[in-house]
Design a protein around this motif. Structure first.
Motif, PDB file in Angstrom:
ATOM      1  N   ASP A  26      13.135 -15.235  -2.906  1.00  0.00           N
ATOM      2  CA  ASP A  26      13.033 -14.430  -1.700  1.00  0.00           C
ATOM      3  C   ASP A  26      12.591 -15.320  -0.531  1.00  0.00           C
ATOM      4  O   ASP A  26      11.488 -15.860  -0.531  1.00  0.00           O
ATOM      5  CB  ASP A  26      12.007 -13.317  -1.972  1.00  0.00           C
ATOM      6  CG  ASP A  26      11.751 -12.465  -0.747  1.00  0.00           C
ATOM      7  OD1 ASP A  26      12.255 -12.813   0.345  1.00  0.00           O
ATOM      8  OD2 ASP A  26      11.047 -11.455  -0.887  1.00  0.00           O
TER       9      ASP A  26
ATOM     10  N   ASP B 210      -2.278 -10.335   4.275  1.00  0.00           N
ATOM     11  CA  ASP B 210      -0.850 -10.158   4.000  1.00  0.00           C
ATOM     12  C   ASP B 210      -0.251  -9.258   5.071  1.00  0.00           C
ATOM     13  O   ASP B 210      -0.931  -8.401   5.644  1.00  0.00           O
ATOM     14  CB  ASP B 210      -0.647  -9.561   2.593  1.00  0.00           C
ATOM     15  CG  ASP B 210      -0.610 -10.646   1.519  1.00  0.00           C
ATOM     16  OD1 ASP B 210      -0.346 -11.819   1.862  1.00  0.00           O
ATOM     17  OD2 ASP B 210      -0.848 -10.322   0.350  1.00  0.00           O
TER      18      ASP B 210
ATOM     19  N   THR C 233      11.552 -14.689   2.307  1.00  0.00           N
ATOM     20  CA  THR C 233      10.414 -14.214   3.116  1.00  0.00           C
ATOM     21  C   THR C 233       9.082 -14.434   2.402  1.00  0.00           C
ATOM     22  O   THR C 233       8.024 -14.202   2.981  1.00  0.00           O
ATOM     23  CB  THR C 233      10.540 -12.707   3.459  1.00  0.00           C
ATOM     24  OG1 THR C 233      10.420 -11.952   2.242  1.00  0.00           O
ATOM     25  CG2 THR C 233      11.871 -12.392   4.125  1.00  0.00           C
TER      26      THR C 233
ATOM     27  N   ASP D  97       2.313  -6.452   6.617  1.00  0.00           N
ATOM     28  CA  ASP D  97       3.033  -5.238   6.228  1.00  0.00           C
ATOM     29  C   ASP D  97       4.528  -5.519   6.152  1.00  0.00           C
ATOM     30  O   ASP D  97       5.063  -6.283   6.945  1.00  0.00           O
ATOM     31  CB  ASP D  97       2.805  -4.133   7.274  1.00  0.00           C
ATOM     32  CG  ASP D  97       1.427  -3.518   7.109  1.00  0.00           C
ATOM     33  OD1 ASP D  97       0.777  -3.797   6.083  1.00  0.00           O
ATOM     34  OD2 ASP D  97       0.999  -2.786   8.022  1.00  0.00           O
ATOM     35  N   ASN D  98       5.188  -4.862   5.224  1.00  0.00           N
ATOM     36  CA  ASN D  98       6.643  -4.991   5.033  1.00  0.00           C
ATOM     37  C   ASN D  98       7.083  -6.366   4.559  1.00  0.00           C
ATOM     38  O   ASN D  98       8.268  -6.670   4.574  1.00  0.00           O
ATOM     39  CB  ASN D  98       7.429  -4.654   6.320  1.00  0.00           C
ATOM     40  CG  ASN D  98       7.060  -3.288   6.841  1.00  0.00           C
ATOM     41  OD1 ASN D  98       6.884  -2.368   6.031  1.00  0.00           O
ATOM     42  ND2 ASN D  98       6.906  -3.169   8.138  1.00  0.00           N
ATOM     43  N   ARG D  99       6.136  -7.212   4.209  1.00  0.00           N
ATOM     44  CA  ARG D  99       6.486  -8.506   3.609  1.00  0.00           C
ATOM     45  C   ARG D  99       5.911  -8.501   2.194  1.00  0.00           C
ATOM     46  O   ARG D  99       4.852  -7.912   1.958  1.00  0.00           O
ATOM     47  CB  ARG D  99       5.831  -9.658   4.377  1.00  0.00           C
ATOM     48  CG  ARG D  99       6.403  -9.910   5.735  1.00  0.00           C
ATOM     49  CD  ARG D  99       7.364 -11.116   5.693  1.00  0.00           C
ATOM     50  NE  ARG D  99       7.664 -11.571   7.043  1.00  0.00           N
ATOM     51  CZ  ARG D  99       7.002 -12.552   7.631  1.00  0.00           C
ATOM     52  NH1 ARG D  99       6.027 -13.195   7.002  1.00  0.00           N
ATOM     53  NH2 ARG D  99       7.312 -12.912   8.849  1.00  0.00           N
ATOM     54  N   PRO D 100       6.555  -9.192   1.255  1.00  0.00           N
ATOM     55  CA  PRO D 100       5.967  -9.242  -0.078  1.00  0.00           C
ATOM     56  C   PRO D 100       4.623  -9.969  -0.046  1.00  0.00           C
ATOM     57  O   PRO D 100       4.422 -10.843   0.810  1.00  0.00           O
ATOM     58  CB  PRO D 100       6.996 -10.043  -0.889  1.00  0.00           C
ATOM     59  CG  PRO D 100       7.854 -10.732   0.105  1.00  0.00           C
ATOM     60  CD  PRO D 100       7.800  -9.959   1.387  1.00  0.00           C
TER      61      PRO D 100
END
Ligand SMILES: O=c1ccn([C@@H]2O[C@H](COP(=O)(O)OP(=O)(O)O[C@H]3O[C@H](CO)[C@@H](O)[C@H](O)[C@H]3O)[C@@H](O)[C@H]2O)c(=O)[nH]1
Ligand SMILES: O=C(O)[C@H](O)COP(=O)(O)O
Length: 268
Positions: free
Chosen positions: A4, A84, A6, A86-89
């Protein structure tokens, strides 16, 4: 294998009285692939560790009193989770000792198998270190315990240079205290059916000598490893011997290892 694009990696460095080497270690760590965050947890140092680390560009948090390496790792991982995006692993975690200096960049090799999904936990195997005074007593005890619980025979069961997914980190928490953290983590991650690999990395660090301080340090390591093992013996259900034997028979040096649980999930 897919990776991935990202996915990012956070380096966590537990550090007690590491003012001499921490800045070089931080700079080297920032050159590792996908690293966008370096957290130093100053574990109650009485030297300049926290200031030197901040000046070198790390995010620094500090324990007011010394709580031991495992506790510093937990603090660091909690800070990463708070940061971390949001919306990212969630970021993979890369734990590094503070005394690696420039050689820390070699831990780039640990990130690759976790990014590629070939392993959930990648552990560095170091070359022999100048000045090392150990006789293999603690290392042997940790290796034997890991083998008994999981069938795996790691070369360097105490190595703290470890990259792991957040999922693998979660199954290993709460971490075993102090110097028991590596042994406990390896057992917990394997028991969860996840995959572990040892990766040779050309690292140098301050090896423990053979003087009184070195022997006292080893006594502490032995105590903590045994505590981690005893806790697991008492609190976890044993994996059936045939699963361990069959999995162990499949292991190849340098290849990923996992327990073939055949769909059975075991309580922690
Ligand atoms: O109370 C402490 C003691 C140490 N550290 C840090 O933990 C790391 C490892 O400590 P070190 O003194 O370098 O340990 P070693 O004896 O070299 O440890 C070997 O064996 C340990 C397990 O016994 C592993 O945790 C290490 O990764 C491995 O290098 C360093 O960054 C230290 O600053 C703390 O954060 N808190
Ligand atoms: O020096 C080391 O590798 C550790 O302190 C472990 O000591 P050991 O060689 O006695 O297992």
């Amino acid at each position: 294998m897919s990776s991935d694009p990202t996915r990012r990696v956070a380096v966590v460095i537990p550090a007690k009285n590491e003012a001499e080497t921490i800045a070089t270690t931080i700079r080297a760590a920032r050159a590792i692939q996908r690293v966008d965050l370096v957290i130093v947890v100053d574990d109650g140092s009485d030297d300049e560790t926290q200031h030197v680390a901040r000046n070198a560009g790390a995010a620094v948090v500090r324990h007011a009193v010394n709580r031991g390496k495992a506790s510093a790792m937990e603090t660091g991982a909690a800070v990463v989770a708070m940061r971390d995006i949001d919306n990212r692993p969630p970021r993979h975690l890369l734990f590094l000792d503070a005394d690696l200096g420039e050689s820390a960049v070699e831990c780039n090799e640990l990130v690759t198998p976790v990014l590629e999904g070939r392993a959930d936990l990648a552990i560095a195997a170091l070359p022999p270190q100048a000045g090392a005074g150990g006789r293999g007593f603690v290392v042997g005890a940790a290796r034997k315990a890991i083998e008994k619980f999981t069938g795996w025979q790691p070369l360097q069961p105490l190595s703290g240079q470890r990259c792991l997914s957040r999922e693998a980190y979660e199954v290993a928490t709460p971490l075993s205290r102090g110097w028991g953290v590596e042994t406990g983590m390896t057992i917990d991650v394997l028991r969860a059916g996840l995959t572990v690999i040892e990766v040779p990395c050309d690292l140098t660090h301050r090896a423990t000598g053979n003087d009184l301080a070195g022997q006292l340090h080893r006594a502490g390591q032995y105590r903590d490893v045994m505590l981690a093992v005893t806790q697991r013996r008492v609190r976890t259900r044993a994996i059936p011997g045939e699963i361990i034997a069959q999995s162990a028979a499949m292991q190849r040096p340098g290849e990923p290892y996992r327990l073939n649980l055949r769909g059975a999930s075991l309580p922690k």
